[in-house]
Structures are given as structure tokens and as C-alpha cells.
Design a protein around this motif. Structure first.
Motif, mmCIF file in Angstrom:
data_model
loop_
_atom_site.group_PDB
_atom_site.id
_atom_site.type_symbol
_atom_site.label_atom_id
_atom_site.label_comp_id
_atom_site.label_asym_id
_atom_site.label_seq_id
_atom_site.Cartn_x
_atom_site.Cartn_y
_atom_site.Cartn_z
ATOM 1 N N ASP A 1 -12.428 47.121 -0.550
ATOM 2 C CA ASP A 1 -12.853 45.863 -1.177
ATOM 3 C C ASP A 1 -14.084 45.297 -0.483
ATOM 4 O OD1 ASP A 1 -10.650 46.197 -2.808
ATOM 5 O OD2 ASP A 1 -9.471 44.613 -1.855
ATOM 6 N N SER A 2 -14.114 45.372 0.843
ATOM 7 C CA SER A 2 -15.244 44.864 1.605
ATOM 8 C C SER A 2 -16.514 45.659 1.296
ATOM 9 C CB SER A 2 -14.919 44.930 3.096
ATOM 10 O OG SER A 2 -15.961 44.387 3.853
ATOM 11 N N LEU A 3 -16.385 46.978 1.255
ATOM 12 C CA LEU A 3 -17.540 47.820 0.903
ATOM 13 C C LEU A 3 -18.033 47.503 -0.508
ATOM 14 C CD1 LEU A 3 -16.484 51.297 2.331
ATOM 15 C CD2 LEU A 3 -18.485 49.970 3.025
ATOM 16 N N ALA A 4 -17.104 47.404 -1.446
ATOM 17 C CA ALA A 4 -17.481 47.132 -2.838
ATOM 18 C C ALA A 4 -18.182 45.788 -2.957
ATOM 19 C CB ALA A 4 -16.248 47.187 -3.729
ATOM 20 N N LYS A 5 -17.641 44.785 -2.296
ATOM 21 C CA LYS A 5 -18.243 43.450 -2.344
ATOM 22 C C LYS A 5 -19.649 43.468 -1.752
ATOM 23 C CE LYS A 5 -17.427 38.708 -0.806
ATOM 24 N NZ LYS A 5 -16.542 37.827 -0.022
ATOM 25 N N PHE A 6 -19.822 44.156 -0.632
ATOM 26 C CA PHE A 6 -21.127 44.251 0.022
ATOM 27 C C PHE A 6 -22.147 44.946 -0.880
ATOM 28 C CE2 PHE A 6 -24.041 46.511 2.988
ATOM 29 C CZ PHE A 6 -24.632 45.403 3.575
ATOM 30 N N VAL A 7 -21.756 46.070 -1.460
ATOM 31 C CA VAL A 7 -22.667 46.823 -2.324
ATOM 32 C C VAL A 7 -23.017 46.002 -3.564
ATOM 33 C CG1 VAL A 7 -22.895 48.895 -3.765
ATOM 34 C CG2 VAL A 7 -21.958 49.069 -1.451
ATOM 35 N N LEU A 8 -22.035 45.352 -4.147
ATOM 36 C CA LEU A 8 -22.308 44.513 -5.314
ATOM 37 C C LEU A 8 -23.296 43.412 -4.961
ATOM 38 C CD1 LEU A 8 -21.625 44.096 -8.276
ATOM 39 C CD2 LEU A 8 -19.731 42.639 -7.557
ATOM 40 N N GLN B 1 -28.171 37.600 3.335
ATOM 41 C CA GLN B 1 -27.781 36.493 4.216
ATOM 42 C C GLN B 1 -27.006 37.005 5.425
ATOM 43 O OE1 GLN B 1 -25.556 34.487 1.196
ATOM 44 N NE2 GLN B 1 -27.212 33.052 0.752
ATOM 45 N N ALA B 2 -27.237 36.379 6.559
ATOM 46 C CA ALA B 2 -26.567 36.756 7.807
ATOM 47 C C ALA B 2 -25.047 36.723 7.651
ATOM 48 C CB ALA B 2 -27.012 35.833 8.936
ATOM 49 N N GLU B 3 -24.534 35.787 6.861
ATOM 50 C CA GLU B 3 -23.090 35.674 6.665
ATOM 51 C C GLU B 3 -22.525 36.898 5.942
ATOM 52 O OE1 GLU B 3 -25.213 33.100 5.202
ATOM 53 O OE2 GLU B 3 -25.211 32.172 7.197
ATOM 54 N N VAL B 4 -23.291 37.453 5.036
ATOM 55 C CA VAL B 4 -22.850 38.637 4.294
ATOM 56 C C VAL B 4 -22.776 39.834 5.235
ATOM 57 C CG1 VAL B 4 -23.448 40.223 2.413
ATOM 58 C CG2 VAL B 4 -23.712 37.753 2.089
ATOM 59 N N VAL B 5 -23.779 39.976 6.089
ATOM 60 C CA VAL B 5 -23.785 41.068 7.064
ATOM 61 C C VAL B 5 -22.640 40.873 8.057
ATOM 62 C CG1 VAL B 5 -25.112 42.249 8.853
ATOM 63 C CG2 VAL B 5 -26.267 41.453 6.770
ATOM 64 N N ALA B 6 -22.444 39.648 8.510
ATOM 65 C CA ALA B 6 -21.349 39.372 9.455
ATOM 66 C C ALA B 6 -19.997 39.686 8.818
ATOM 67 C CB ALA B 6 -21.400 37.917 9.909
ATOM 68 N N GLU B 7 -19.846 39.378 7.549
ATOM 69 C CA GLU B 7 -18.579 39.624 6.859
ATOM 70 C C GLU B 7 -18.273 41.121 6.763
ATOM 71 O OE1 GLU B 7 -16.461 38.767 2.525
ATOM 72 O OE2 GLU B 7 -18.248 37.619 3.083
ATOM 73 N N ILE B 8 -19.255 41.928 6.410
ATOM 74 C CA ILE B 8 -19.006 43.371 6.312
ATOM 75 C C ILE B 8 -18.716 43.944 7.703
ATOM 76 C CG2 ILE B 8 -21.453 44.106 6.356
ATOM 77 C CD1 ILE B 8 -18.854 45.795 4.176
ATOM 78 N N LYS B 9 -19.403 43.450 8.710
ATOM 79 C CA LYS B 9 -19.152 43.921 10.068
ATOM 80 C C LYS B 9 -17.773 43.479 10.551
ATOM 81 C CE LYS B 9 -22.865 44.100 12.874
ATOM 82 N NZ LYS B 9 -24.105 43.695 13.566
ATOM 83 N N HIS B 10 -17.382 42.286 10.179
ATOM 84 C CA HIS B 10 -16.053 41.768 10.557
ATOM 85 C C HIS B 10 -14.932 42.609 9.942
ATOM 86 C CE1 HIS B 10 -13.067 38.900 11.863
ATOM 87 N NE2 HIS B 10 -12.578 38.858 10.637
ATOM 88 N N THR C 1 -19.344 49.506 10.765
ATOM 89 C CA THR C 1 -20.307 49.520 11.871
ATOM 90 C C THR C 1 -21.740 49.433 11.353
ATOM 91 O OG1 THR C 1 -20.571 51.923 11.869
ATOM 92 C CG2 THR C 1 -18.740 51.019 13.189
ATOM 93 N N ASP C 2 -22.652 49.187 12.273
ATOM 94 C CA ASP C 2 -24.076 49.165 11.914
ATOM 95 C C ASP C 2 -24.497 50.509 11.327
ATOM 96 O OD1 ASP C 2 -24.045 46.607 12.959
ATOM 97 O OD2 ASP C 2 -25.458 47.025 14.582
ATOM 98 N N ALA C 3 -24.056 51.610 11.945
ATOM 99 C CA ALA C 3 -24.398 52.937 11.426
ATOM 100 C C ALA C 3 -23.859 53.109 10.008
ATOM 101 C CB ALA C 3 -23.844 54.030 12.340
#
Length: 178
Positions: free
Chosen positions: A114-121, A131-140, A144-146
Motif C-alpha cells: 500500500d505504501s509503495l502504491a501510494k508513493f508511486v501514485l 514534498q518532504a512529508e511524502v518522502v518521509a512517509e515512504i521511508k517510515h 530504503t533510499d536505494a
């Protein structure tokens, strides 16, 4: 019906024939999309195959890659890639309901997917810096960065074939997606 030049595999020559032979040896068949791409530009097919080989060596699991490809294919409206990646996702163990949920940006029951799908969408439906919050959410969520970089490579890979198949209106050789 294809809108661009295509050939029967038996009529292919040169680099296209070599690539078709390698694909057939690897996966048992050459999908219509690859035939049409290679018939027009063996260089483009070679790039697609190279990206796909790189994805297999990336930090993403096969399921991660299919989640990304499902979201991109749904968002771009590529019926060919949606059919192919729905079938591949089922082979990886995703059920029909989870696949539909991921494609539509709804909860599938798997937090990582779900997190991957939300990020890609988000990547596909917004412009400008993410937005920094979107990047923080996927990392949370444990990505990983890679893996974020490899998600972008996956988006680039499937975007190429999505766009080609939309232009070509490539004939399905997979069961149509639900």
C-alpha cells in the motif's frame, strides 16, 4: 490491432531476431509488445530488456516491482501492461482483490504494498518537487533510499512500454485485466 510496423517472429532479422530468440529462451515466448518494439527499434527493445535485467538485480522484490508496474499501468491506462502485470502479480501470489485495490490506490491489506502504491501514485499525479512529508512517509514504511531510487527505475521502465503500447494499441496476448 497494431498501428506500427510489426513482423512475424519468423520474419525477423538481424539484432531484432537475436533479441527475440533470447527472450523466447528466457521466458518461453516473446510478448507482442516486445515483437512490436523490436520490429521498429531493436535499440529500444534492448533498452527495455536491459532495464528489466537491472530491475531483477535491484533492491526491490519481485512483488515490489509488480506493485509499481500495476499502479503505473493503471494510471496511464495501458491495457496491455495492465493485463501482463496483473497476470504476473497473480503468479506472485497477489489475489484479485489486492491487485484491484493497489491499482486503484486503495488499501490492499499489505502495508508495504500500500505504501509503495501510494508513493508511486503520488509521483505520477503531481508535479514539482515531491514534498518532504511524502518522502518521509515512504521511508517510515521501511522503504530504503536505494529502494526509492529503484522504484523510480521501475517507473521509467514500465512508462516506456506503457507509452509504446498506448501508441501502438498492441494486441493483447495475456488475459485482459479485471
Amino acid at each position: 490491432m497494431s498501428r506500427l510496423h510489426t513482423v512475424e517472429m519468423s520474419e525477423a532479422t538481424g539484432r531484432a531476431a537475436e533479441l527475440f530468440s533470447a527472450v523466447k529462451a528466457s521466458v518461453g515466448k516473446v510478448p507482442n509488445s516486445y515483437i512490436a518494439i523490436g520490429a521498429n527499434s531493436p535499440v529500444a527493445l534492448e533498452a527495455v530488456l536491459s532495464l528489466e535485467a537491472s530491475l531483477k538485480k535491484s533492491s526491490l522484490s519481485a512483488t515490489d516491482i509488480e506493485v509499481v508496474k500495476l499502479v503505473v499501468s493503471e494510471t496511464t491506462g495501458c491495457d496491455y501492461c495492465l493485463a501482463a502485470h496483473t497476470l504476473l502479480s497473480k503468479k506472485l501470489g497477489l489475489d484479485r482483490e489486492a491487485i484491484l485495490a493497489l491499482r486503484q490506490g486503495r488499501a490492499s491489506g499489505n502495508a508495504r504494498n500500500d505504501s509503495l502504491a501510494k508513493f508511486v501514485l503520488h509521483l505520477l499525479t503531481t508535479t514539482g518537487p515531491v514534498q518532504a512529508e511524502v518522502v518521509a512517509e515512504i521511508k517510515h514504511s521501511g522503504v530504503t533510499d536505494a529502494q526509492i531510487v529503484d522504484v523510480t527505475m521501475t517507473v521509467a521502465s514500465i512508462a516506456l512500454t506503457n507509452l509504446f503500447n498506448r501508441i501502438n494499441d498492441t494486441t493483447l496476448d495475456f488475459p485482459a485485466a479485471d
